[in-house]
Design a protein around this motif. Structure first.
Motif, PDB file in Angstrom:
ATOM      1  N   LEU A 198     -54.519 -57.653  -0.250  1.00 45.95           N
ATOM      2  CA  LEU A 198     -53.478 -57.912  -1.253  1.00 45.95           C
ATOM      3  C   LEU A 198     -52.780 -56.562  -1.437  1.00 45.95           C
ATOM      4  CD1 LEU A 198     -55.659 -60.068  -3.697  1.00 45.95           C
ATOM      5  CD2 LEU A 198     -54.473 -60.772  -1.593  1.00 45.95           C
ATOM      6  N   CYS A 199     -51.729 -56.336  -0.612  1.00 48.05           N
ATOM      7  CA  CYS A 199     -51.180 -54.986  -0.394  1.00 48.05           C
ATOM      8  C   CYS A 199     -50.609 -54.341  -1.639  1.00 48.05           C
ATOM      9  CB  CYS A 199     -50.087 -55.032   0.655  1.00 48.05           C
ATOM     10  SG  CYS A 199     -50.534 -55.923   2.129  1.00 48.05           S
ATOM     11  N   ASP A 200     -49.786 -55.090  -2.368  1.00 47.57           N
ATOM     12  CA  ASP A 200     -49.205 -54.524  -3.593  1.00 47.57           C
ATOM     13  C   ASP A 200     -48.779 -55.664  -4.519  1.00 47.57           C
ATOM     14  OD1 ASP A 200     -46.846 -55.422  -2.388  1.00 47.57           O
ATOM     15  OD2 ASP A 200     -45.815 -53.486  -2.464  1.00 47.57           O
ATOM     16  N   SER A 201     -48.383 -55.291  -5.732  1.00 47.01           N
ATOM     17  CA  SER A 201     -48.050 -56.330  -6.719  1.00 47.01           C
ATOM     18  C   SER A 201     -46.566 -56.701  -6.617  1.00 47.01           C
ATOM     19  CB  SER A 201     -48.387 -55.864  -8.128  1.00 47.01           C
ATOM     20  OG  SER A 201     -47.232 -55.350  -8.736  1.00 47.01           O
ATOM     21  N   ILE A 258     -48.977 -55.543   9.966  1.00 47.84           N
ATOM     22  CA  ILE A 258     -48.853 -54.167  10.451  1.00 47.84           C
ATOM     23  C   ILE A 258     -47.552 -53.524   9.994  1.00 47.84           C
ATOM     24  CG2 ILE A 258     -48.507 -52.798  12.564  1.00 47.84           C
ATOM     25  CD1 ILE A 258     -50.601 -54.451  13.922  1.00 47.84           C
ATOM     26  N   GLY A 259     -47.719 -52.381   9.300  1.00 45.94           N
ATOM     27  CA  GLY A 259     -46.587 -51.495   9.049  1.00 45.94           C
ATOM     28  C   GLY A 259     -46.784 -50.319   9.990  1.00 45.94           C
ATOM     29  N   THR A 260     -47.758 -49.465   9.633  1.00 42.31           N
ATOM     30  CA  THR A 260     -48.205 -48.420  10.556  1.00 42.31           C
ATOM     31  C   THR A 260     -49.310 -48.932  11.456  1.00 42.31           C
ATOM     32  OG1 THR A 260     -49.924 -47.683   9.035  1.00 42.31           O
ATOM     33  CG2 THR A 260     -47.755 -46.667   8.799  1.00 42.31           C
ATOM     34  N   GLY A 261     -50.064 -49.936  10.979  1.00 45.22           N
ATOM     35  CA  GLY A 261     -51.234 -50.439  11.699  1.00 45.22           C
ATOM     36  C   GLY A 261     -52.532 -49.779  11.261  1.00 45.22           C
ATOM     37  N   GLY A 262     -52.442 -48.801  10.361  1.00 49.17           N
ATOM     38  CA  GLY A 262     -53.651 -48.093   9.910  1.00 49.17           C
ATOM     39  C   GLY A 262     -54.683 -49.032   9.296  1.00 49.17           C
ATOM     40  N   THR A 263     -54.232 -49.955   8.464  1.00 49.80           N
ATOM     41  CA  THR A 263     -55.167 -50.859   7.776  1.00 49.80           C
ATOM     42  C   THR A 263     -55.902 -51.731   8.787  1.00 49.80           C
ATOM     43  OG1 THR A 263     -53.615 -50.971   5.911  1.00 49.80           O
ATOM     44  CG2 THR A 263     -55.376 -52.612   5.967  1.00 49.80           C
ATOM     45  N   LEU A 264     -55.163 -52.394   9.667  1.00 52.76           N
ATOM     46  CA  LEU A 264     -55.794 -53.326  10.609  1.00 52.76           C
ATOM     47  C   LEU A 264     -56.689 -52.580  11.600  1.00 52.76           C
ATOM     48  CD1 LEU A 264     -56.193 -56.178  11.650  1.00 52.76           C
ATOM     49  CD2 LEU A 264     -54.136 -55.926  13.037  1.00 52.76           C
ATOM     50  N   LEU A 319     -44.558 -59.841  -0.913  1.00 49.98           N
ATOM     51  CA  LEU A 319     -44.485 -60.789   0.204  1.00 49.98           C
ATOM     52  C   LEU A 319     -45.405 -60.430   1.375  1.00 49.98           C
ATOM     53  CD1 LEU A 319     -42.958 -63.432   0.661  1.00 49.98           C
ATOM     54  CD2 LEU A 319     -41.261 -62.154   1.977  1.00 49.98           C
ATOM     55  N   SER A 320     -45.703 -59.140   1.586  1.00 45.51           N
ATOM     56  CA  SER A 320     -46.603 -58.819   2.706  1.00 45.51           C
ATOM     57  C   SER A 320     -47.997 -59.384   2.440  1.00 45.51           C
ATOM     58  CB  SER A 320     -46.649 -57.318   2.988  1.00 45.51           C
ATOM     59  OG  SER A 320     -47.351 -56.623   1.991  1.00 45.51           O
ATOM     60  N   SER A 321     -48.394 -59.465   1.171  1.00 44.05           N
ATOM     61  CA  SER A 321     -49.683 -60.104   0.839  1.00 44.05           C
ATOM     62  C   SER A 321     -49.631 -61.574   1.235  1.00 44.05           C
ATOM     63  CB  SER A 321     -49.985 -60.002  -0.660  1.00 44.05           C
ATOM     64  OG  SER A 321     -49.988 -58.662  -1.080  1.00 44.05           O
ATOM     65  N   ALA A 376     -40.105 -59.348   4.087  1.00 46.22           N
ATOM     66  CA  ALA A 376     -41.315 -58.622   3.679  1.00 46.22           C
ATOM     67  C   ALA A 376     -41.101 -57.123   3.899  1.00 46.22           C
ATOM     68  CB  ALA A 376     -42.516 -59.118   4.466  1.00 46.22           C
ATOM     69  N   GLU A 377     -41.349 -56.330   2.882  1.00 45.27           N
ATOM     70  CA  GLU A 377     -41.144 -54.885   2.983  1.00 45.27           C
ATOM     71  C   GLU A 377     -42.461 -54.193   3.334  1.00 45.27           C
ATOM     72  OE1 GLU A 377     -38.877 -53.242  -0.278  1.00 45.27           O
ATOM     73  OE2 GLU A 377     -37.616 -55.023  -0.370  1.00 45.27           O
ATOM     74  N   GLY A 378     -42.349 -53.108   4.110  1.00 44.93           N
ATOM     75  CA  GLY A 378     -43.539 -52.305   4.441  1.00 44.93           C
ATOM     76  C   GLY A 378     -44.236 -52.760   5.705  1.00 44.93           C
ATOM     77  N   ILE A 379     -43.817 -53.904   6.269  1.00 46.66           N
ATOM     78  CA  ILE A 379     -44.400 -54.383   7.528  1.00 46.66           C
ATOM     79  C   ILE A 379     -43.254 -54.768   8.468  1.00 46.66           C
ATOM     80  CG2 ILE A 379     -46.554 -55.151   6.472  1.00 46.66           C
ATOM     81  CD1 ILE A 379     -45.494 -58.019   6.532  1.00 46.66           C
ATOM     82  N   GLY A 380     -43.610 -55.158   9.701  1.00 48.67           N
ATOM     83  CA  GLY A 380     -42.559 -55.526  10.648  1.00 48.67           C
ATOM     84  C   GLY A 380     -42.340 -54.414  11.641  1.00 48.67           C
ATOM     85  N   GLY A 440     -41.619 -47.100   0.975  1.00 52.82           N
ATOM     86  CA  GLY A 440     -41.813 -46.924  -0.468  1.00 52.82           C
ATOM     87  C   GLY A 440     -43.239 -46.650  -0.867  1.00 52.82           C
ATOM     88  N   ASN A 441     -44.165 -47.516  -0.416  1.00 50.35           N
ATOM     89  CA  ASN A 441     -45.527 -47.408  -0.949  1.00 50.35           C
ATOM     90  C   ASN A 441     -46.257 -46.134  -0.536  1.00 50.35           C
ATOM     91  OD1 ASN A 441     -45.707 -49.653  -2.601  1.00 50.35           O
ATOM     92  ND2 ASN A 441     -46.094 -51.021  -0.873  1.00 50.35           N
ATOM     93  N   THR A 442     -46.073 -45.694   0.701  1.00 50.40           N
ATOM     94  CA  THR A 442     -46.724 -44.434   1.094  1.00 50.40           C
ATOM     95  C   THR A 442     -46.141 -43.289   0.275  1.00 50.40           C
ATOM     96  OG1 THR A 442     -47.034 -45.311   3.293  1.00 50.40           O
ATOM     97  CG2 THR A 442     -47.308 -42.936   3.051  1.00 50.40           C
ATOM     98  N   VAL A 446     -51.985 -50.533  -1.091  1.00 54.89           N
ATOM     99  CA  VAL A 446     -52.934 -50.180  -0.027  1.00 54.89           C
ATOM    100  C   VAL A 446     -52.617 -48.801   0.553  1.00 54.89           C
ATOM    101  CG1 VAL A 446     -51.559 -51.348   1.785  1.00 54.89           C
ATOM    102  CG2 VAL A 446     -54.034 -51.105   2.086  1.00 54.89           C
ATOM    103  N   LYS A 447     -51.361 -48.370   0.437  1.00 54.73           N
ATOM    104  CA  LYS A 447     -50.954 -47.117   1.060  1.00 54.73           C
ATOM    105  C   LYS A 447     -51.503 -45.883   0.353  1.00 54.73           C
ATOM    106  CE  LYS A 447     -49.328 -46.944   4.220  1.00 54.73           C
ATOM    107  NZ  LYS A 447     -49.212 -47.182   5.683  1.00 54.73           N
ATOM    108  N   ASP A 448     -52.072 -46.046  -0.834  1.00 56.55           N
ATOM    109  CA  ASP A 448     -52.750 -44.906  -1.465  1.00 56.55           C
ATOM    110  C   ASP A 448     -53.879 -44.407  -0.580  1.00 56.55           C
ATOM    111  OD1 ASP A 448     -51.087 -45.454  -3.553  1.00 56.55           O
ATOM    112  OD2 ASP A 448     -52.659 -45.623  -5.069  1.00 56.55           O
TER     113      ASP A 448
HETATM  114  N1  PMP Z   1     -47.753 -54.150   2.861  1.00 54.40           N
HETATM  115  C1  PMP Z   1     -47.006 -53.247   2.215  1.00 54.40           C
HETATM  116  C2  PMP Z   1     -46.313 -53.668   0.950  1.00 54.40           C
HETATM  117  C3  PMP Z   1     -46.861 -51.949   2.722  1.00 54.40           C
HETATM  118  O1  PMP Z   1     -46.097 -51.049   2.070  1.00 54.40           O
HETATM  119  C4  PMP Z   1     -47.511 -51.618   3.936  1.00 54.40           C
HETATM  120  C5  PMP Z   1     -47.371 -50.245   4.543  1.00 54.40           C
HETATM  121  N2  PMP Z   1     -46.101 -49.804   4.820  1.00 54.40           N
HETATM  122  C6  PMP Z   1     -48.285 -52.581   4.587  1.00 54.40           C
HETATM  123  C7  PMP Z   1     -48.387 -53.838   4.008  1.00 54.40           C
HETATM  124  C8  PMP Z   1     -48.946 -52.335   5.926  1.00 54.40           C
HETATM  125  O2  PMP Z   1     -49.991 -51.403   5.950  1.00 54.40           O
HETATM  126  P1  PMP Z   1     -50.237 -50.475   7.200  1.00 54.40           P
HETATM  127  O3  PMP Z   1     -49.199 -49.394   7.177  1.00 54.40           O
HETATM  128  O4  PMP Z   1     -51.610 -49.930   7.002  1.00 54.40           O
HETATM  129  O5  PMP Z   1     -50.118 -51.285   8.450  1.00 54.40           O
END
Ligand code: PMP
Length: 334
Positions: free
Chosen positions: A301-304, A180-186, A275-277, A230-234, A75-77, A45-47
């Motif tokens: 479904l954030c990543d595989s 929410i990681g950055t919160g951009g998606t939500l 796991l974030s998915s 869960a990585e990328g959120i929290g 990682g994903n960004t 999703v971070k693309d």
């Molecule tokens: N899931 C994964 C695997 C991520 O890498 C991220 C972003 N760090 C998110 C969810 C959350 O997305 P967002 O930054 O838009 O809140």
């Protein structure tokens, strides 16, 4: 045919399919749908945020061919910035907490990023990965993507993710759920959807150990008990991307529930997710259970799962961390 008809990979972020999660839809009597963000060029999703941040910086004249982009990222960004950066002629330097899955670090280096793992420190510590990235940008004259507080991130979801979901559900979406990681998606997606129909519910699914559930429920970031793999959120603070967002519901989803969802989808539906998915889908199921049958609930479904094989798909690691991949789905969401 005009050469403009076809475009390189950097123009193919988004427009991801909306996939029905069959078993959970049947259990809840709702349509539970996942936006297949793992199908983006960099695999997450971070693309979308990376594309939005780079495109805005180009418009502002902050990026010239050969410019270095630096980012602090789970990682994903970093992967998104590196893939889109390669297509547009930019180098990337990535500062990543060393607690993240080793697969991500290897992948980033393979893609061409210069990667510096740093000890995981809270945001209040000057050694936190974001502060390291900002300082290096200032010292070297690099462009700092600043995904947490750069609202080009949220805008990318407002302009793309939201409209895609509105079109794909033909306006029938009842709720949008995201962690929410950055919160951009939500923030970006729910803002767009609410502008089309104010009744669309914005729902936050938070892992344990994060403060966003407390923020939306109590108006403070005091409660951040428990923990999550869960990585990328929290998230522990209100980022610029989260500022101004109010949600209709917030849920805390535990790792075992998220893991049971991930394994059910893997074994029964051919979906290989991280796991974030699972946390997101856990939030969608909670909303469905409270709402009752008939809702159309969309989540991300954030990543595989590829990047997490050494952890989430490793029986020894799971056992050592008290997680059970065989815990049945109906009990997990019951
Ligand atoms: N899931 C994964 C695997 C991520 O890498 C991220 C972003 N760090 C998110 C969810 C959350 O997305 P967002 O930054 O838009 O809140």
């Amino acid at each position: 045919m005009s050469p403009k008809t076809y475009h390189g990979i950097d123009h193919h972020v988004g427009n991801t399919p909306l996939i029905r999660l069959n078993r959970l839809s049947e259990i809840t009597g709702c349509e539970i749908l996942g936006k297949a963000e793992f199908m983006n060029p960099g695999g997450s999703v971070k693309d979308r945020a990376a594309y939005g941040i780079i495109t805005q910086a180009e418009k502002q004249g902050l990026l010239k061919p050969g410019t270095t982009i630096i980012e602090g990222t789970a990682g994903n960004t970093g992967i998104g910035l590196t893939v889109i950066g390669a297509a547009r002629g930019y180098k990337t330097v990535i500062i990543i907490p060393e607690t993240q899955a080793p697969e991500k670090i290897t992948l980033l280096r393979t893609l061409g990023a210069e990667v510096y793992p740093v000890p995981a420190k809270p945001y209040s510590d000057p050694g936190n990965y974001n502060h390291v990235a900002r300082r290096l940008a200032e010292e070297n004259g690099w462009f700092w993507a600043n995904q947490f507080d750069n609202t080009a991130n949220r805008d990318a979801h407002y302009h793309n993710t939201g409209p895609e979901i509105w079109r794909q559900t033909k306006g029938e979406v009842t709720a949008f759920v995201a962690s929410i990681g950055t919160g951009g998606t939500l923030a970006g997606t729910s803002q767009y959807l609410k502008e089309q129909n104010a009744k669309v519910a914005a729902v936050c699914a938070d892992p344990y150990g994060a403060a966003m559930w407390s923020w939306f429920t109590n108006g403070n970031t005091d409660i951040d008990d428990g923990d999550s793999f869960a990585e990328g959120i929290g998230q522990m603070r209100v980022t610029k991307n989260v500022e101004g967002l109010s949600v209709d519901k917030a849920y805390r989803i535990d790792d075992q529930t998220a893991l049971s969802i991930v394994y059910q989808l893997l074994h029964e539906e051919g979906l290989f997710l991280g796991l974030s998915s699972g946390i997101n889908i856990g939030g969608a199921v909670r909303f469905a259970q409270e709402h009752g049958p008939g809702a159309t609930i969309v989540t991300i479904l954030c990543d595989s799962g590829h990047k997490y094989q050494s952890k989430l798909f490793n029986k020894v690691w799971l056992k050592a961390n008290d997680l059970d991949p065989d815990f049945p789905i109906d009990k997990a969401v019951g």
